[in-house]
Design a protein around this motif. Structure first.
Motif, PDB file in Angstrom:
ATOM      1  N   LEU A 182       0.817  -1.214   0.000  1.00 15.46           N
ATOM      2  CA  LEU A 182       0.000   0.000   0.000  1.00 15.46           C
ATOM      3  C   LEU A 182       0.853   1.268   0.000  1.00 15.46           C
ATOM      4  N   THR A 224      -4.604  -4.535   2.646  1.00 11.90           N
ATOM      5  CA  THR A 224      -3.734  -3.712   1.792  1.00 11.90           C
ATOM      6  C   THR A 224      -4.333  -3.565   0.401  1.00 11.90           C
ATOM      7  N   LEU A 244      -5.688  -0.301  -1.494  1.00 10.56           N
ATOM      8  CA  LEU A 244      -5.206   0.067  -2.822  1.00 10.56           C
ATOM      9  C   LEU A 244      -6.372   0.367  -3.750  1.00 10.56           C
TER      10      LEU A 244
END
Length: 238
Positions: free
Chosen positions: A109, A151, A155
């Motif tokens: 990320l 993560t 994103l």
């Protein structure tokens, strides 16, 4: 020399390496970013076409800033950024996995966010493209992949916000593969999880080259068309 310049993070293997190959075959000069210098040095030499290898860790902003300067000076401004660098350290949630959690957040990320921030001026000036490599795990979570999924969900959300901010100057495309035959699961530290996931990946039918082909297709669309999101699964997955 072509003014098509692409930067690929995590270019030493898997989807990153395959995408670098596909971009070079499409006329791009490619900057290969990764920590494993020996691999990207060999790949740059193989690709030719002015491709360069830059040893860089996406968790280190200073290294990314230096990489951006090299790209601008040696190749010209980046037109494409492929945020591919990522790790998948699956396992049951416990304090024993805390270092794995932090590494995934830093790489998957924050690494993508930092790389984009550093290259954004080049991409904006050249009306470029950002391609973020997410995962099916950015849509659905399972037992044992909670932080990895977090993560990827992060994103996905950041990519949508970025898309709205940057259009029409810069297009943002999110790629969400399912199981792909890469070395991604080989770094899992939890022994039981590692055995199960590596067995599943050993039977994968989708290759990194398949994903790379889709990425190049999306980039090749005329500028009036922005492909925002592509979900890819094996044809055998229900």
């Amino acid at each position: 020399m072509s003014d098509l310049v692409a930067v690929v993070t995590g270019a030493s293997s898997g989807i990153g390496e395959a995408t670098a190959r596909a971009l070079a075959a499409s006329g791009y000069r490619v900057a290969l970013l990764a920590r494993r210098a020996d691999r990207i040095d060999a790949l740059a030499a193989e690709l030719g076409n002015g491709s360069i290898a830059i040893e860089a860790d996406v968790t280190d902003r200073d290294q990314l800033v230096a990489a951006a300067e090299r790209v601008r000076n040696e190749l010209g401004p980046a037109k494409v950024l492929i945020n591919n660098a990522g790790i998948m350290l699956l396992g049951p949630f416990s304090a024993d996995q805390r270092e794995d959690y932090r590494r995934m957040i830093d790489v998957n990320l924050l690494g993508a966010i930092t790389a984009t921030e550093v290259f954004l001026d080049q991409l904006t000036a050249g009306r470029g493209d950002i391609v973020n490599i997410s995962s099916v795990a950015g849509r659905t979570a399972r037992a044992g992949n909670g932080v990895y999924a977090a993560t990827k969900w992060g994103l996905n959300g950041w990519s949508e916000s970025l898309r709205q901010e940057l259009l029409p100057g810069v297009r943002v495309t999110l790629i969400e593969p399912g199981v792909v035959a890469t070395e991604l699961p080989t770094h899992i530290t939890h022994a039981q999880t590692s055995a199960a996931v590596n067995d599943a990946y050993s039977q994968a039918t989708v290759t990194a080259a398949d994903i790379a082909e889709v990425i190049v297709f999306a980039l090749s669309r005329p500028r009036h068309l922005a492909i925002n999101e592509i979900l890819l699964r094996p044809a055998t997955q229900v």
